[in-house]
Motif scaffolding. Structure first.
Motif, PDB file in Angstrom:
ATOM      1  N   THR A   1      -1.437 -44.062   1.102  1.00  0.00           N
ATOM      2  CA  THR A   1       0.149 -43.441   1.491  1.00  0.00           C
ATOM      3  C   THR A   1       0.128 -42.275   1.355  1.00  0.00           C
ATOM      4  OG1 THR A   1       1.066 -45.432   0.093  1.00  0.00           O
ATOM      5  CG2 THR A   1       2.674 -43.752   0.544  1.00  0.00           C
TER       6      THR A   1
ATOM      7  N   LEU B   1       6.437 -38.546   2.682  1.00  0.00           N
ATOM      8  CA  LEU B   1       7.501 -38.513   3.857  1.00  0.00           C
ATOM      9  C   LEU B   1       7.812 -37.193   4.385  1.00  0.00           C
ATOM     10  CD1 LEU B   1      10.495 -40.312   1.818  1.00  0.00           C
ATOM     11  CD2 LEU B   1       8.684 -41.390   3.568  1.00  0.00           C
ATOM     12  N   SER B   2       7.827 -37.125   5.550  1.00  0.00           N
ATOM     13  CA  SER B   2       8.203 -35.807   6.333  1.00  0.00           C
ATOM     14  C   SER B   2       9.725 -35.566   6.113  1.00  0.00           C
ATOM     15  CB  SER B   2       7.681 -36.181   7.759  1.00  0.00           C
ATOM     16  OG  SER B   2       8.611 -36.855   8.384  1.00  0.00           O
TER      17      SER B   2
ATOM     18  N   ASP C   1      12.234 -38.062   7.723  1.00  0.00           N
ATOM     19  CA  ASP C   1      12.161 -39.441   7.553  1.00  0.00           C
ATOM     20  C   ASP C   1      13.356 -39.547   6.564  1.00  0.00           C
ATOM     21  OD1 ASP C   1       9.777 -40.368   8.552  1.00  0.00           O
ATOM     22  OD2 ASP C   1       8.563 -39.244   6.799  1.00  0.00           O
TER      23      ASP C   1
ATOM     24  N   LEU D   1      12.757 -45.076   0.011  1.00  0.00           N
ATOM     25  CA  LEU D   1      11.525 -44.770   0.522  1.00  0.00           C
ATOM     26  C   LEU D   1      10.483 -43.825  -0.150  1.00  0.00           C
ATOM     27  CD1 LEU D   1      12.474 -44.830   4.426  1.00  0.00           C
ATOM     28  CD2 LEU D   1      12.041 -46.570   3.051  1.00  0.00           C
TER      29      LEU D   1
ATOM     30  N   ARG E   1       4.883 -42.860   3.307  1.00  0.00           N
ATOM     31  CA  ARG E   1       4.506 -43.550   4.500  1.00  0.00           C
ATOM     32  C   ARG E   1       2.889 -44.336   4.390  1.00  0.00           C
ATOM     33  NH1 ARG E   1       5.135 -39.838   9.835  1.00  0.00           N
ATOM     34  NH2 ARG E   1       7.247 -39.396   9.828  1.00  0.00           N
TER      35      ARG E   1
ATOM     36  N   GLN F   1       1.995 -45.961  10.930  1.00  0.00           N
ATOM     37  CA  GLN F   1       2.641 -45.917  12.145  1.00  0.00           C
ATOM     38  C   GLN F   1       1.915 -46.497  13.392  1.00  0.00           C
ATOM     39  OE1 GLN F   1       3.916 -41.685  12.820  1.00  0.00           O
ATOM     40  NE2 GLN F   1       1.957 -41.045  13.344  1.00  0.00           N
TER      41      GLN F   1
ATOM     42  N   GLN G   1       7.523 -47.198  12.472  1.00  0.00           N
ATOM     43  CA  GLN G   1       6.843 -46.572  11.347  1.00  0.00           C
ATOM     44  C   GLN G   1       6.959 -47.612  10.135  1.00  0.00           C
ATOM     45  OE1 GLN G   1       5.570 -43.189  10.624  1.00  0.00           O
ATOM     46  NE2 GLN G   1       4.758 -44.058   8.939  1.00  0.00           N
TER      47      GLN G   1
ATOM     48  N   TYR H   1       6.764 -47.793   5.882  1.00  0.00           N
ATOM     49  CA  TYR H   1       6.882 -47.111   4.720  1.00  0.00           C
ATOM     50  C   TYR H   1       6.617 -47.902   3.455  1.00  0.00           C
ATOM     51  CZ  TYR H   1       9.813 -43.786   7.691  1.00  0.00           C
ATOM     52  OH  TYR H   1      10.322 -43.004   8.656  1.00  0.00           O
TER      53      TYR H   1
ATOM     54  N   LYS I   1       9.333 -51.592   7.598  1.00  0.00           N
ATOM     55  CA  LYS I   1       8.918 -51.532   8.854  1.00  0.00           C
ATOM     56  C   LYS I   1      10.172 -51.072   9.720  1.00  0.00           C
ATOM     57  CE  LYS I   1       6.716 -53.688  12.929  1.00  0.00           C
ATOM     58  NZ  LYS I   1       5.871 -54.793  13.318  1.00  0.00           N
TER      59      LYS I   1
ATOM     60  N   LYS J   1      11.178 -47.159  15.854  1.00  0.00           N
ATOM     61  CA  LYS J   1      11.693 -45.790  16.221  1.00  0.00           C
ATOM     62  C   LYS J   1      12.881 -45.777  17.159  1.00  0.00           C
ATOM     63  CE  LYS J   1       6.806 -44.110  16.165  1.00  0.00           C
ATOM     64  NZ  LYS J   1       5.679 -43.370  16.960  1.00  0.00           N
TER      65      LYS J   1
END
Length: 424
Positions: A3, A6-7, A10, A19, A22, A25, A30, A32, A45, A48
């Motif tokens: 894992t 997260l960006s 996200d 969440l 990640r 992807q 993506q 999570y 899931k 996008k």
């Protein structure tokens, strides 16, 4: 299962699931690691935004319907879903462990006894799927997760009802993973039968035992030709002798020459029992051998990695065994357990839209011809040939943070740290 943080772009939650990181992807979406309001971990899931259209929604709704239908101990179960949301999503049971492809690429091929256990377990799971009139159609090493309770099958996005010849794909296209695809599927034949999953399982077991798939080529069209050509035999190099007859029959060019999933279970059982073990014992050894250390979020940030986590002891082998990762048949770095997503409308068109992570292939055929719980017994007779985990060190076991407030605090730390390092 590894894992990553997260960006900043996200979402913090989807459908009530918080969440935490990640998982992976692909070209369509993506995945999570999420946590339900009641603390249940889940794989969430999300499609996008850039690919959300009527076709993707319809395909996603079909995947949800399939997951509502399938059941069994070897299937990652559906928890919740919403195909009509602005960003369609579904949440399934989270399986703590690597996929088979990553495990073999990291540690090398599995011992033959464990391959037989894997084969019996997955074949039995597929049997339940087939009894419900369904086919998986995209079984591959990346779709087998090696969890703490045994292997599980994931990703029913390409699953179909066995008696149906309908498809959401365009006419004259083939969907699946070429290196794990049987000839009839590669030729675009419809309707398909349960034999397609038997063939795909054969490719999975071959990869587990040798680190390579039955066909491999740098050019996608050469690969499809190899798969569909009855004169091109699958590459069984490195296959243990006791597995060769079974894998040869499972990878037969003609669907009618392959065993049923129940026959695969019976043959795996017979081969395991011939080595002096019960199949249940071999399954427990498989789970012990493939169990991976917990991937805690704190390991991402070295500054806080020592707060709560004590890593489990590594796996050890008997002196007679070759330790994982140092075997004579370790997989080459450029061979993957899966294929990238390709969208080709002619045999000469260049691939477009390659995702960051491998998924399945959508390919137009090249010609009309190509359209297509007990305790284990002490000291079994072959115990010297099987790896064992290290004995306890006296330290308390690693504590999972996933169900605690600490998990949420850690996830927030990771978001902030990621944002601080980002150049945007």
């Amino acid at each position: 299962m590894q894992t990553t943080p997260l960006s900043p772009e996200d979402p913090a939650q989807i459908g009530g699931f918080e969440l935490l990181g990640r998982i992976g992807q692909g070209g369509m979406g993506q995945v999570y690691l999420g946590e339900s309001p009641g603390g249940e971990p889940a794989a969430v899931k999300v499609i996008k935004p850039s690919v959300v259209d009527s076709t993707s929604r319809l395909r996603f709704a079909q995947e949800i319907d399939i997951l509502k239908t399938v059941w069994g101990a070897r299937i990652a179960q559906l928890l919740d879903a919403d195909a009509d949301a602005e960003q369609p999503w579904l949440a399934t049971e989270y399986v703590e462990g690597p996929d088979l492809g990553k495990h073999v690429m990291t540690h090398g091929p599995l011992p033959a006894l464990l391959v037989l256990s894997l084969g019996a377990t997955i074949a039995e799971g597929l049997g339940y799927v087939h009894k419900q009139g369904l086919l998986h159609r995209d079984l591959k090493p990346a779709n087998i997760l090696l969890g703490p309770n045994g292997p599980k099958i994931i990703d029913f996005g390409l699953a179909v009802f066995a008696e149906s010849s309908a498809s959401l794909t365009a006419a004259n296209t083939v969907v699946g993973t070429p290196s794990c695809m049987p000839p009839e599927q590669a030729n675009g034949e419809k309707p398909l039968t349960s034999a397609v999953d038997v063939y795909a399982l054969g490719t999975v077991l071959l990869f587990a035992a040798t680190g390579h798939l039955p066909y491999h080529a740098n050019n996608i069209h050469v690969l499809f030709h190899m798969v569909t050509d009855p004169a091109t035999a699958p590459d069984l190099t490195g296959t243990p002798p006791e597995l060769a007859p079974l894998l040869t029959s499972m990878l037969s060019h003609r669907a009618e020459d392959r065993p049923t999933v129940s026959k695969v279970v019976q043959q795996c059982r017979a081969l395991v029992e011939a080595q002096g073990l019960k199949l249940a014992q071999a399954r427990r050894r498989l789970t012990t051998y493939t169990a991976a250390p917990l991937q805690e979020f704190l390991s991402v940030l070295p500054a806080v990695a020592s707060q709560d986590v004590t890593p489990p002891a590594p796996a050890l082998s008997d002196p007679a065994d070759t330790p994982p990762g140092n075997g004579p048949r370790s997989a080459p770095a450029d061979e993957s357990a899966a294929e990238p997503t390709l969208f080709l409308t002619s045999p000469h068109q260049a691939p477009v839209g390659l995702p960051a992570q491998p998924e399945s292939t959508v390919l137009a055929p090249q010609s009309a011809q190509d359209e297509r719980g007990d305790q284990e017994e002490e000291n079994p007779s072959n115990a010297q040939n099987m790896p064992r985990r290290a004995r306890g060190t006296g330290r308390p076991p690693a504590r999972s943070l996933r169900h605690s407030a600490q998990a949420r605090r850690t996830a927030q730390q990771l978001r902030e740290a990621y944002a601080a390092r980002a150049a945007f």
